[in-house]
Design an enzyme around this catalytic site. Structure first.
Site, PDB file in Angstrom:
ATOM      1  N   GLY A   1       0.817  -1.209   0.000  1.00 19.12           N
ATOM      2  CA  GLY A   1       0.000   0.000   0.000  1.00 19.12           C
ATOM      3  C   GLY A   1       0.846   1.252   0.000  1.00 19.12           C
TER       4      GLY A   1
ATOM      5  CD  GLU B   1       0.639  -5.463  -1.953  1.00 18.03           C
ATOM      6  OE1 GLU B   1       1.592  -5.808  -2.675  1.00 18.03           O
ATOM      7  OE2 GLU B   1       0.289  -4.282  -1.829  1.00 18.03           O
TER       8      GLU B   1
END
Ligand code: T1G
Length: 702
Positions: free
Chosen positions: A102, A125
């Site tokens: 993020g 991720e």
């Protein structure tokens, strides 16, 4: 609250948004709100012409706060990365340290990205069983093209800033030591009036390269490595969606997919493993802040397979290391093996030739103990025999400078007995590497009864310095890793006595997710090692369950690949395992001699007989206080034995399939059928009765 985690300031006509959420500026609750507030505030101020986003503490943003996955999260009126992208004033992301997940997605929402040369960016991720859920799967393909985006998102790798510059992931890189904020403000002023503001959502050319063949080829490429997993395929599908739909539709698809993935067992397991590796650094009986010794140089005693591999670990980490052997011939042989290991990496393209030479040059072969006395750490990696090790440690006690770390790579021998021959047992500990030492990440740190806190803390820190995943254990035969693995090694052979075959057992474990089956691993490592361990345990324990088939196979000279045959047969120069008729004959003879009628054994029984036997042993080790916590067992199994990471580890997996009650019930049945070796651990029973999951097991049941 948002203001504390995200500060706003002004430099001339540039608004500065600073994220300050130690230790890694994760996007914990309050940070996204603060970012959104910052963008909106500066957009409302007429005299602000451009905006900079920067992280405090020499790092940008490490990504979403992983601890909040699987839980309800506040829903913002708008995602900050979308607000950044739609800002009427150009926004510059100033990246120091790292911008990951993020964090890099925030940077992709910005219009420009600048970085310090030692920073790294990436979308890791997938290593958590997720996909980039903050716009990364939709923006990165538009920025760098779908092929490169696929590589980066499906691998999750970190990209050093210079490479990121060449790939177009950042616009400018500044030398280490630059004042990044000043450079960012300067850069912002230089682009403040540039129009149109470059928004990634407007970039439409590169995305056209996303043909069906590209995605099919990627799915084929990852098939073996991504067996039993969902997230790598979701990452591929997300990039495919980016190439086929408008970005807002793609962003919605991506967000829905993230919410699905975060609730899968795969992601729970991978997030657990992430924290377990960090939890292992916390030693309850070694106070935080215990001083850690500086390691500027090292020595290794023995240049065999293990010694050479350990020396490579130091060389790879930039630490000069002297390797000592008993003869020039042994030294030459060992150094040739080390060089060959490096050349294989160069041939594979995973190491540049000039870097290989730099690393090889850091390894200095020596023959005289006097040449290692000044080293900060010495690791003994000689033959696994107590008398031999004691001789070496007596010598090391004579020559090593005061305060040097004196470590043994023993895989099972009594570290207190070894330390006992020195006058400085406080400086001695075990540093157990796993073969091949330069590849396997686990470093099992064995605390002797006299090992000082400084010695243990320094050995753990050394493990991190050389890129290992260190985990600590107390002293017992086999320590935590091999002792918890021993029942697995016995049970797999006992299953042959009942009608299973090596090929069937190996297939079960490979289908479960291991890279290799346990019989094939035995053949690779050499069956002589197991034989010596069984003989030692049988001598120590009259009730020890012997393994006649395994013993006979060894006594017939079948040691595995090194002799062309072990559990399997091998053609010269080929590692493919083939059925070995001698093994079939030994099994047949054993069954006839013991009147055993072969039976069909299910794959499920094979899997649980192997793994539950080790779960039971791990409970005994926890109860004896030799292991701190169940997640340390999992670190050992993930990094030492190739347990599939997306199942979290031995104990985490046992929780997923029913936890202590399920395991206790099954083991109790086998205890009735097979006798004492299946006696359930008392601690296991207590966990079952108290309803405590394995992942919370720390040896004590409150
Ligand atoms: N969330 C929560 N805690 C984190 C964290 C994170 N993202 N990253 C690190 N920590 C904790 C860690 O547990 C440790 O805690 C301390 O910070 C120091 O970490 C929507 C879905 C950034 C390279 O995968 O790779 O964004 O032990 O020891 O060696 O698309 O941490 O001190 O109590 O590792 O300097 C994606 C994960 C998330 C990056 C720093 N991001 N972190 O390494 O320190 S998902 C990641 C790392 C996401 C979005 C998606 C490393 C690091 P404690 P550390 P380090």
């Amino acid at each position: 609250m948002s203001q504390d985690l995200v500060r706003l300031s002004i430099s001339g006509t540039v608004g500065v948004i600073t994220v300050d959420n130690p230790p890694v500026n994760a996007l914990s609750p309050g940070v996204p709100e603060g970012l959104l507030n910052g963008v909106q505030t500066f957009n409302a101020m007429d005299d602000i012409k451009a905006i900079v986003v920067i992280g405090a503490g020499g790092k940008f943003i490490a990504g979403a706060d992983i601890r909040f996955f699987g839980k309800e999260r506040a829903k913002l009126p708008m995602k900050p990365q979308d607000a950044l992208e739609q800002s009427k004033k150009p926004v510059v992301a100033a990246i120091a340290g790292f911008a990951l997940g993020g964090g890099y997605e925030m940077a992709l929402g910005c219009h420009y990205r600048i970085a310090l040369a030692n920073a790294r960016v990436g979308l890791p991720e997938v290593t958590l069983g997720l996909l980039p859920g903050g716009g990364g799967t939709q923006r990165l393909p538009r920025l760098v093209g779908p092929a490169l985006a696929l590589d980066l998102i499906v691998s999750g790798r970190h990209v050093p800033a210079p490479e990121a510059l060449s790939l177009g992931m950042v616009h400018k890189v500044f030398p280490v030591g630059s004042n990044l904020l000043a450079e960012a403000v300067h850069f912002a002023n230089s682009i403040a009036d540039v129009r149109p503001i470059p928004r990634i959502r407007d970039m439409k050319d590169k995305i056209k390269a996303g043909t069906p063949d590209l995605f099919d080829a990627k799915r084929k490429e990852i098939a073996r490595r991504a067996r039993n997993q969902e997230s790598p395929y979701a990452c591929i599908e997300a990039v495919e969606v980016a190439c086929k739909t408008q970005i807002d539709e793609g962003l919605k698809w991506e967000g829905d997919k993230l919410r699905y993935l975060e609730n899968t067992d795969e992601s729970r397991a991978l997030r657990y493993a992430f924290f377990a590796e960090r939890e292992a650094q916390k030693l309850p009986d070694v106070p935080k802040g215990t001083p850690v010794k500086e390691i500027a140089n090292a020595a290794v005693i023995g240049c065999g397979t293990m010694g050479g591999g350990i020396a490579m670990c130091f060389a790879d980490a930039g630490i000069p290391v002297r390797v000592l052997e008993s003869s020039q011939e042994a030294l030459d042989r060992g150094m040739a093996k080390v060089r060959n290991n490096y050349e294989v990496s160069v041939k594979r393209g995973s190491l540049a030739a000039d870097e290989m030479e730099r690393r090889f040059a850091r390894i200095e072969p020596v023959l005289d103990y006097a040449q290692i006395g000044d080293r900060d750490v010495v690791i003994e990696a000689v033959f696994e025999n107590m008398d031999v090790k004691k001789e070496v440690f007596k010598k090391l006690d004579e020559v090593m400078k005061p305060g040097a770390l004196i470590l043994s790579n023993t895989s099972a021998l009594d570290i207190d007995e070894i330390a006992g021959v020195t006058k400085r047992p406080q400086d001695v500990a075990g540093a157990h590497f796993f073969s091949p030492a330069n590849v396997m990440k686990l470093l099992e740190v064995v605390k002797g009864k006299d090992s000082s806190g400084e010695t243990v803390a320094s050995t753990m820190a050394l493990g991190k310095t050389i890129g290992k995943a260190p985990a600590a254990t107390g002293n017992c035969d086999g320590f935590l890793a091999n002792r918890s693995r021993a029942p697995f090694n016995s049970e797999m052979v006992i299953l042959l006595e009942e009608g299973a075959t090596p090929a069937q057992v190996d297939k079960v474990m490979v289908d479960f997710g291991y890279p290799m089956g346990p019989f094939a691993v035995g053949d690779l490592a050499g069956l002589d090692i197991g034989y010596a361990g069984r003989a030692r345990r049988a001598a120590a324990d009259p009730n020890y369950r012997k393994l006649p088939i395994a013993d006979k196979l060894y006594e017939m000279g079948h040691y595995g690949q090194k002799t062309g045959a072990g559990w399997f047969k091998y053609e010269p120069g080929d590692r493919t395992p083939h059925r070995h008729d001698v093994v079939d004959q030994l099994i047949k003879e054993h069954m006839e001699a013991n009147n055993i009628a072969p039976r069909e054994i299910s794959d499920d029984e094979i899997l649980k007989r192997l793994l539950f036997s080790s779960v039971n042993e791990a409970c005994k080790i926890l109860e004896e206080g030799i292991a701190y916590r169940a997640s340390d067992v999992d670190i050992m199994w993930l990094y030492g034995f190739g347990f599939p990471r997306y199942r979290g580890g031995l104990m985490f997996w046992a929780d997923l399939i029913g936890g202590p009650q399920e395991v206790y019930n099954q083991i109790s049945n086998w205890h009735q059928r097979y006798g004492e070796r299946w006696a359930p651990s008392q601690y296991l029973r207590k966990l079952a009765e108290s309803g405590t999951p394995f992942k919370e097991a720390n040896g004590v049941v409150s």
